[in-house]
Scaffold this active site. Structure first.
Site, PDB file in Angstrom:
ATOM      1  N   ASN A   2       0.878  -1.168   0.000  1.00 27.51           N
ATOM      2  CA  ASN A   2       0.000   0.000   0.000  1.00 27.51           C
ATOM      3  C   ASN A   2       0.922   1.226   0.000  1.00 27.51           C
ATOM      4  OD1 ASN A   2      -1.798   2.022   0.535  1.00 27.51           O
ATOM      5  ND2 ASN A   2      -2.692   1.065   2.353  1.00 27.51           N
ATOM      6  N   ARG A   4      -2.644  -2.177  -3.406  1.00 26.81           N
ATOM      7  CA  ARG A   4      -3.883  -1.470  -3.078  1.00 26.81           C
ATOM      8  C   ARG A   4      -3.939  -0.180  -3.893  1.00 26.81           C
ATOM      9  NH1 ARG A   4      -5.353   2.734   1.537  1.00 26.81           N
ATOM     10  NH2 ARG A   4      -7.548   2.854   1.063  1.00 26.81           N
ATOM     11  N   HIS A  45     -13.126   2.399   0.266  1.00 27.54           N
ATOM     12  CA  HIS A  45     -13.086   1.378   1.329  1.00 27.54           C
ATOM     13  C   HIS A  45     -13.684   0.057   0.840  1.00 27.54           C
ATOM     14  CE1 HIS A  45     -13.352   4.793   4.561  1.00 27.54           C
ATOM     15  NE2 HIS A  45     -12.096   4.432   4.385  1.00 27.54           N
TER      16      HIS A  45
END
Ligand code: ADP
Length: 424
Positions: free
Chosen positions: A7, A95, A184
């Site tokens: 990430n 991500r 999310h």
């Protein structure tokens, strides 16, 4: 298969390393303040006993490439490492915050995906440049691994047009891609699946409202396993009251502030994204701090908490109407998993809608998935710990394991929608 999840932000790299047979976390950590005077690396190795062996170091990490190379060294370290050879890292899951309207499914990354990702930068100027940098660096450092993009926006691709469109002139959508995307998604997808399992049902058998309350916060209406609406919008600014973001607001407030205070677009952006929400209302974006202030009788902290919970409650009602019925409300992330007060306030006075909290269960400390509604409550209220990194690793394994890789361009509801309407 072993999967490294990355990430990447503009000055940080968070990583988690999993052995996917048992979905076991082997190591993880963060490289912070990349390119700043003193960078910091925190690395954890999970021992067989479950204990954590931790290494913290400081030094100069001039760029992301050096940061990732340090991660490789740590993963191979004789004491702190978990692999002997870099080639054991077979897949890297990235991500990606925003996939725009074309990158709507988990996919193997190739040059075309990166090209398309670059097109999304205007939609997520704060997040996607860091993600792209992370991918390009990781492809060079882990040249033999398969790289997979997992998008925060992907779970929301099933939201129907009447819910994702804004009532703006058509060209704003068609030419400028202005629409709700939602965020999310990996967390909502993960907890929705876990919640269905907890209820002993298949995802397609239940209607859920998932409530992710971290520093940012969002809710999703998940009908039969598919997301049909979410509170965030084209950007993560919309919806709930958050740590530093205002959430839903009359857009004309910005014209008013621009005219009255002479604020420019950049200043308004900072005001709404970084200086509002709980922080703007009571001086802290940290829920634990807010609760401390409230206990001392701080009026602003009390009001902030009421506003925070009221917005959640309003969306619970809205999403019950959207789905025409509800099996469970699912709380997750830092506040959702730990803050009984927020959960209680958000569900208060909804017995008439079949939502009844068991106060004792709600306040009892707990870690795993647990029910906090009364035994009689028709709608269950449950707490499910999120694990976005594990979800990314699962998605990475799924796509790498698939017989044929799903490559860009993907078929998507949105692409079909735009194609249909092109000729309409
Ligand atoms: P991020 O979005 O940064 O991943 P987290 O999911 O870690 O955020 O959530 C951070 C929030 O969770 C903070 O506001 C923090 O105060 C809150 N939080 C963590 N533990 C507790 C707790 N025990 N009680 C209340 N709030 C908590």
């Amino acid at each position: 298969m072993k999967v490294l999840v990355i990430n990447t932000g503009s000055s940080s790299i968070k990583y988690e390393f999993f052995a996917m047979e048992a979905e076991q976390r082997l190591a993880g950590g963060i490289v912070e303040k990349i390119g700043e005077g003193t960078s910091a690396v925190t690395h954890e190795k999970i021992l067989e006993s479950g204990e954590v062996l931790k290494l913290e170091e400081q030094g100069l990490i001039p760029d992301h490439e050096h940061g990732l190379k340090r991660v490789v060294e740590l993963l191979r370290h004789p004491e702190y490492g978990v692999v002997e050879n870099k080639s054991e890292i077979q897949a890297v899951g990235h991500r990606i915050v925003h996939g725009g309207d074309k990158l709507t499914e988990t996919m193997v990354i190739d040059d075309k995906v990166i090209e398309e990702l670059k097109e999304t930068v205007p939609l997520a100027p704060l997040h996607n440049p860091g993600c792209i940098l992370g991918i390009e660096t990781a492809r060079a450092v882990f040249s033999n691994a398969v790289h997979v993009a997992v998008f925060d926006t992907a779970f929301h691709r099933t939201i129907p047009p009447y819910a994702f469109m804004y009532a703006l002139p058509w060209d704003m959508y068609k030419k400028h891609k202005v629409r709700k995307y939602g965020f999310h998604g990996t967390s909502h997808a993960y907890v929705a699946e876990q919640a269905a399992r907890y209820l002993g049902k298949k995802p397609e058998e239940v209607n859920l409202i998932t409530i992710h309350l971290g520093n940012g916060g969002s809710m999703a209406a998940v009908q039969g396993g598919k997301c049909v609406d979410t509170t965030m919008g084209m950007t993560p600014l919309a919806g709930l009251v958050m740590g530093t973001r205002c959430g839903d607001i009359d857009p004309a407030v910005m014209f008013y502030l621009g005219k009255r205070l002479g604020m420019n677009l950049r200043e308004l952006d900072i005001l709404l994204n970084k200086e509002s929400g709980l922080k703007g209302l009571c001086g802290t974006n940290d829920m634990r701090e807010l609760l401390k202030k409230k206990r001392t009788g701080d009026f602003h902290a009390s009001l902030a908490l009421e506003m925070y919970a009221y917005r959640i409650k309003k969306y619970i009602g809205a999403y019950m109407a959207v789905m025409g019925g509800l099996d469970a409300i699912v709380f997750t992330a830092g506040v959702g998993e730990n803050c009984a007060e927020v959960r209680s306030l958000s569900c208060q006075g909804m017995e008439g809608l079949g939502i009844s909290m068991d106060d004792e269960k709600n306040r009892a400390p707990g870690r795993g998935a647990r029910r906090i509604s009364t035994d009689e409550s028709p709608v269950k209220i449950i707490v499910v710990p999120t694990n976005e990194e594990l979800r990314i690793a699962q998605e990475t394994r799924r796509v790498v394991g698939a017989a044929s890789f799903r490559r860009y361009p993907s078929s998507s509801k949105c692409a079909e929608f735009s194609a249909d309407t092109e000729t309409a």
